[in-house]
Write a protein that holds these residues in place. Structure first.
Motif, PDB file in Angstrom:
ATOM      1  N   UNK B  28       0.818  -1.204   0.000  1.00  0.00           N
ATOM      2  CA  UNK B  28       0.000   0.000   0.000  1.00  0.00           C
ATOM      3  C   UNK B  28       0.853   1.256   0.000  1.00  0.00           C
ATOM      4  N   UNK B  29       0.343   2.304  -0.619  1.00  0.00           N
ATOM      5  CA  UNK B  29       0.970   3.631  -0.521  1.00  0.00           C
ATOM      6  C   UNK B  29      -0.055   4.524   0.152  1.00  0.00           C
ATOM      7  N   UNK B  30       0.245   4.903   1.368  1.00  0.00           N
ATOM      8  CA  UNK B  30      -0.740   5.617   2.161  1.00  0.00           C
ATOM      9  C   UNK B  30      -0.241   7.022   2.468  1.00  0.00           C
ATOM     10  N   UNK B  31      -1.124   7.982   2.350  1.00  0.00           N
ATOM     11  CA  UNK B  31      -0.710   9.346   2.674  1.00  0.00           C
ATOM     12  C   UNK B  31      -1.826  10.301   2.302  1.00  0.00           C
ATOM     13  N   UNK B  81      -4.495   1.108 -12.904  1.00  0.00           N
ATOM     14  CA  UNK B  81      -5.930   1.344 -12.767  1.00  0.00           C
ATOM     15  C   UNK B  81      -6.057   2.690 -12.062  1.00  0.00           C
ATOM     16  N   UNK B  82      -6.798   3.600 -12.689  1.00  0.00           N
ATOM     17  CA  UNK B  82      -6.894   4.954 -12.144  1.00  0.00           C
ATOM     18  C   UNK B  82      -8.156   5.116 -11.303  1.00  0.00           C
ATOM     19  N   UNK B  83      -8.276   6.316 -10.754  1.00  0.00           N
ATOM     20  CA  UNK B  83      -9.441   6.627  -9.924  1.00  0.00           C
ATOM     21  C   UNK B  83     -10.741   6.474 -10.726  1.00  0.00           C
ATOM     22  N   UNK B  84     -10.720   6.984 -11.948  1.00  0.00           N
ATOM     23  CA  UNK B  84     -11.874   6.801 -12.824  1.00  0.00           C
ATOM     24  C   UNK B  84     -11.489   5.762 -13.878  1.00  0.00           C
ATOM     25  N   UNK B  85     -12.471   5.100 -14.500  1.00  0.00           N
ATOM     26  CA  UNK B  85     -12.126   3.956 -15.363  1.00  0.00           C
ATOM     27  C   UNK B  85     -11.280   4.311 -16.595  1.00  0.00           C
ATOM     28  N   UNK B  86     -11.524   5.493 -17.193  1.00  0.00           N
ATOM     29  CA  UNK B  86     -10.798   5.898 -18.387  1.00  0.00           C
ATOM     30  C   UNK B  86     -10.784   4.804 -19.445  1.00  0.00           C
ATOM     31  N   UNK B  87     -11.972   4.303 -19.769  1.00  0.00           N
ATOM     32  CA  UNK B  87     -12.072   3.312 -20.843  1.00  0.00           C
ATOM     33  C   UNK B  87     -12.029   4.045 -22.176  1.00  0.00           C
ATOM     34  N   UNK B  88     -11.553   3.350 -23.215  1.00  0.00           N
ATOM     35  CA  UNK B  88     -11.510   3.980 -24.540  1.00  0.00           C
ATOM     36  C   UNK B  88     -12.938   4.075 -25.065  1.00  0.00           C
ATOM     37  N   UNK B 153       3.556  -5.899 -12.633  1.00  0.00           N
ATOM     38  CA  UNK B 153       3.147  -5.137 -11.447  1.00  0.00           C
ATOM     39  C   UNK B 153       1.914  -4.323 -11.829  1.00  0.00           C
ATOM     40  N   UNK B 154       0.944  -4.323 -10.937  1.00  0.00           N
ATOM     41  CA  UNK B 154      -0.256  -3.531 -11.195  1.00  0.00           C
ATOM     42  C   UNK B 154      -0.267  -2.360 -10.217  1.00  0.00           C
ATOM     43  N   UNK B 155      -0.429  -1.162 -10.748  1.00  0.00           N
ATOM     44  CA  UNK B 155      -0.505   0.023  -9.896  1.00  0.00           C
ATOM     45  C   UNK B 155      -1.953   0.484  -9.860  1.00  0.00           C
ATOM     46  N   UNK B 156      -2.503   0.568  -8.663  1.00  0.00           N
ATOM     47  CA  UNK B 156      -3.894   1.013  -8.546  1.00  0.00           C
ATOM     48  C   UNK B 156      -3.909   2.344  -7.810  1.00  0.00           C
ATOM     49  N   UNK B 157      -4.244   3.390  -8.557  1.00  0.00           N
ATOM     50  CA  UNK B 157      -4.181   4.745  -8.024  1.00  0.00           C
ATOM     51  C   UNK B 157      -5.570   5.170  -7.547  1.00  0.00           C
ATOM     52  N   UNK B 158      -5.848   4.977  -6.304  1.00  0.00           N
ATOM     53  CA  UNK B 158      -7.150   5.281  -5.703  1.00  0.00           C
ATOM     54  C   UNK B 158      -8.297   4.720  -6.549  1.00  0.00           C
ATOM     55  N   UNK B 159      -8.275   3.421  -6.841  1.00  0.00           N
ATOM     56  CA  UNK B 159      -9.271   2.889  -7.777  1.00  0.00           C
ATOM     57  C   UNK B 159     -10.678   2.862  -7.193  1.00  0.00           C
ATOM     58  N   UNK B 182      -4.640 -14.487 -10.393  1.00  0.00           N
ATOM     59  CA  UNK B 182      -3.618 -14.473 -11.442  1.00  0.00           C
ATOM     60  C   UNK B 182      -2.227 -14.119 -10.914  1.00  0.00           C
ATOM     61  N   UNK B 183      -2.095 -14.079  -9.576  1.00  0.00           N
ATOM     62  CA  UNK B 183      -0.774 -13.820  -8.967  1.00  0.00           C
ATOM     63  C   UNK B 183      -0.107 -12.549  -9.461  1.00  0.00           C
ATOM     64  N   UNK B 184      -0.829 -11.450  -9.445  1.00  0.00           N
ATOM     65  CA  UNK B 184      -0.234 -10.188  -9.880  1.00  0.00           C
ATOM     66  C   UNK B 184       0.098  -9.352  -8.638  1.00  0.00           C
ATOM     67  N   UNK B 185       1.367  -9.023  -8.441  1.00  0.00           N
ATOM     68  CA  UNK B 185       1.687  -8.153  -7.316  1.00  0.00           C
ATOM     69  C   UNK B 185       1.163  -6.744  -7.587  1.00  0.00           C
ATOM     70  N   UNK B 186       0.802  -6.040  -6.547  1.00  0.00           N
ATOM     71  CA  UNK B 186       0.291  -4.698  -6.812  1.00  0.00           C
ATOM     72  C   UNK B 186       0.726  -3.649  -5.795  1.00  0.00           C
ATOM     73  N   UNK B 187       0.691  -2.402  -6.278  1.00  0.00           N
ATOM     74  CA  UNK B 187       0.859  -1.228  -5.421  1.00  0.00           C
ATOM     75  C   UNK B 187      -0.517  -0.583  -5.350  1.00  0.00           C
ATOM     76  N   UNK B 188      -1.004  -0.396  -4.149  1.00  0.00           N
ATOM     77  CA  UNK B 188      -2.354   0.128  -3.995  1.00  0.00           C
ATOM     78  C   UNK B 188      -2.285   1.477  -3.291  1.00  0.00           C
ATOM     79  N   UNK B 189      -2.740   2.515  -3.991  1.00  0.00           N
ATOM     80  CA  UNK B 189      -2.687   3.859  -3.417  1.00  0.00           C
ATOM     81  C   UNK B 189      -4.025   4.236  -2.830  1.00  0.00           C
ATOM     82  N   UNK B 190      -4.019   4.784  -1.640  1.00  0.00           N
ATOM     83  CA  UNK B 190      -5.267   5.261  -1.073  1.00  0.00           C
ATOM     84  C   UNK B 190      -4.983   6.176   0.107  1.00  0.00           C
ATOM     85  N   UNK B 191      -5.968   7.008   0.451  1.00  0.00           N
ATOM     86  CA  UNK B 191      -5.842   7.741   1.699  1.00  0.00           C
ATOM     87  C   UNK B 191      -6.855   7.207   2.707  1.00  0.00           C
ATOM     88  N   UNK B 192      -7.481   6.059   2.353  1.00  0.00           N
ATOM     89  CA  UNK B 192      -8.444   5.458   3.272  1.00  0.00           C
ATOM     90  C   UNK B 192      -7.794   4.303   4.030  1.00  0.00           C
TER      91      UNK B 192
END
Lengths: 228, 351
Positions: B28-31, B81-88, B153-159, B182-192
């Protein structure tokens, strides 16, 4: 009204041909410049912006004269590039294409740029993190999403091309059947005794093409909005 | 996953200047907002280039200013993965999902569309356009799109932060499920704090553009309990047993808990603030609170103004919070037996 001569028909055909060729020719460059201005940071960006937009504010006659100086037999490009390649540009329909392209270019770039600026930068970042390189992202995300701007820019440039007069008359001249477009033909008729009716007839043709173009643009816009 | 980062980057008046190594699969990335969490992961993913420094992911050097190494974003294989889906918007759900997959080398294509669609339960959406999906569906497709690009690596920015509470806890199982399946390591960003504790094992605390410390979830929860009115938030994952009138009965490690705000779902997450737990030295004969648990005190710790009391109740952990005088008067010490009373209304269901 309407009793068009053979050269009048040639003028109509040439007008459309010049506008179409100029638009198609400018499209890749317009897209590239719009892309640079929207997404890239580089030195001289302001200068490029000014150069691209200059034809919008300069009198077309000035542009025509500058092109003549540049592309003529004694001009820098004329002497260094065109002559060795055996290309004669001045006073041919191709010169009209160049003049039209230069004059309409800023309109095209502005429209495409507006289209690109509405694209959420996160979509581009998403595409990159999903493994798409720059060209891939341009082709599969930026171009499709800027399509409205691209179409609007093309229509605008085509319409502007149909009306081009000042620059064209200087670099291409006004040779009936060779470089005479609708506006030049109208100019000739206006200066001819009892030419008013023919001038008016050509005006009607000009208006018709413009209206058709605008309707086409509107229709395309609605179709795209529906498919969203 | 082994991530080693030492980067400097100036953005106007804000500076990222950090140096950390972290190992783990669920980080987690917390702050607080504006601390530079998103920018930091942008530098790792390659969306921005550090002014100087180096980034290693596992054994691969993906950035090094001295050696002039700068692997382009598209070759880093760090999904986002961003805060909003940002699908094409010009592609269908299927087109969105396959965007990354098609650009992934054949040897790396371990996760396939079919299995992903099953995990995320989005089979019925495949041929739809993305504009008419609901918020939750969109975010599921966005998660799927990133997972299907087979990232290392999957980065999830306040998803989850753009979703309302009920939707958030509907998405969490998909998010965790996809990464774990699927065994994907991740970085999860949140302030919660709650999201952090559900989604991660270890937390990097980000302060003013740098990783200030690495903490376990327990350390993080304790560090922030003094700042919150609710104190320490106990997170309970409970299995539904029964319903008695307005009360729901849940199983918690063999014990029955009576909760008024339950649901008919077989499993649910609940929050229980530490300040809502009342401690008794002896069994109170009559009490209005619906839950009375016999516990053993395993730890007593400072929280700022009060004292935290860690309890063990038939193999489960619970943290209560009481004022210092109460601890002294009741004579609560480690290894004491106490009774914890909790009202049925004190539990808050998440989602």
């Amino acid at each position: 009204m309407f009793g068009f001569t053979h050269t009048d028909y040639l003028a109509m055909l040439l007008s459309v041909r010049v506008a179409v060729v100029a638009t198609l020719l400018s499209l890749p460059f317009g897209f590239a410049v719009a892309y640079l201005m929207t997404y890239r940071k580089f030195r001289g960006k302001v200068i490029l912006d000014v150069i691209v937009n200059l034809p919008l504010t300069l009198p077309p006659v000035v542009i025509g004269y500058l092109l003549l100086l540049l592309l003529g037999q004694q001009g820098f490009i004329g002497k260094m590039v065109l002559q060795p390649l055996g290309i004669k540009l001045i006073f041919t329909w191709k010169a009209a294409v160049v003049a039209t392209a230069v004059v309409g270019f800023p309109l095209m770039v502005r429209s495409i740029r507006t289209g690109m600026e509405t694209i959420d930068v996160r979509l581009i970042q998403a595409s990159r993190t999903l493994g798409a390189g720059w060209f891939d992202t341009i082709a599969t995300v930026i171009a499709p999403l800027a399509m409205r701007g691209i179409i609007a820019g093309s229509v605008l440039m085509f319409a502007r091309g149909l009306g081009e007069f000042g620059a064209t008359i200087i670099v291409a001249g006004n040779i009936p059947g060779v470089t005479q477009t609708i506006p030049l033909a109208i100019y000739d008729y206006v200066n001819t005794p009892r030419g008013d009716a023919m001038a008016l007839s050509l005006c009607v043709v000009s208006i018709s093409i413009s209206v058709a173009m605008l309707i086409f643009h509107e229709w395309l816009g609605r179709r795209m909005a529906r498919s969203d | 996953m082994d991530l080693r980062v030492s980067v400097q980057k100036r953005f106007g008046t804000f500076t990222i200047d950090t140096n950390f190594n972290v190992e783990g699969e669920r980080i987690g990335l917390f702050g607080p907002s504006g601390s530079g969490k998103s920018t930091l992961v942008g530098l790792i993913a390659g969306l921005y280039h550090p002014d100087s420094g180096a980034v290693f992911l596992d054994d691969a050097e993906i950035f090094n200013s001295e050696k002039r190494v700068n692997v382009p974003v598209e070759h880093r294989r760090i999904g986002m993965v961003f805060q909003r889906p940002h699908l094409f918007p010009h592609l269908s759900v299927r087109g969105n999902l396959l965007y990354g997959y098609r650009r992934c080398e054949h040897k790396d294509r371990k996760i396939k569309l079919d299995s992903l669609v099953e995990v995320l339960q989005i089979g019925h959406l495949l041929h739809r356009g993305v504009r008419n999906l609901s918020g939750g569906e969109k975010q599921r497709v966005a998660i799927g799109r990133a997972v299907l690009s087979n990232p290392r690596l999957l980065v999830m920015d306040e998803p989850l932060s753009a979703l309302d509470d009920s939707l958030k806890f509907q998405i969490i199982p998909f998010l965790k499920g996809a990464c774990e399946t699927f065994n994907i390591p991740y970085l999860f960003i949140s302030h919660s704090l709650t999201e952090m504790r559900i989604m991660t094992d270890k937390v990097l605390r980000v302060v003013e553009g740098r990783v200030a410390s690495q903490m376990s979830l327990e350390q993080l929860a304790r560090a922030y309990m003094g700042e919150s009115k609710a104190g320490y938030i106990n997170l309970l994952k409970l299995r539904s047993l029964d319903r008695l009138g307005n009360l729901y009965v849940y199983d918690w490690g063999g014990q029955r808990l009576f909760i008024s705000g339950g649901s008919d779902l077989p499993e649910a997450f609940f929050e229980l603030p530490s300040t809502d737990i009342i401690l008794f030295k002896r069994h109170p004969e009559a009490i209005s609170a619906r839950n009375l648990l016999q516990c053993r005190v395993t730890d007593i710790f400072e929280t700022g103004h009060r004292l935290g009391v860690e309890l063990e109740c038939s193999g489960q952990r619970l943290v209560a919070e009481v004022v210092r005088q109460a601890v002294e008067e009741l004579g609560i010490t480690k290894e004491n037996e106490v009774y914890a009373a909790i009202k049925a209304t004190a539990f808050r269901r998440l989602g």
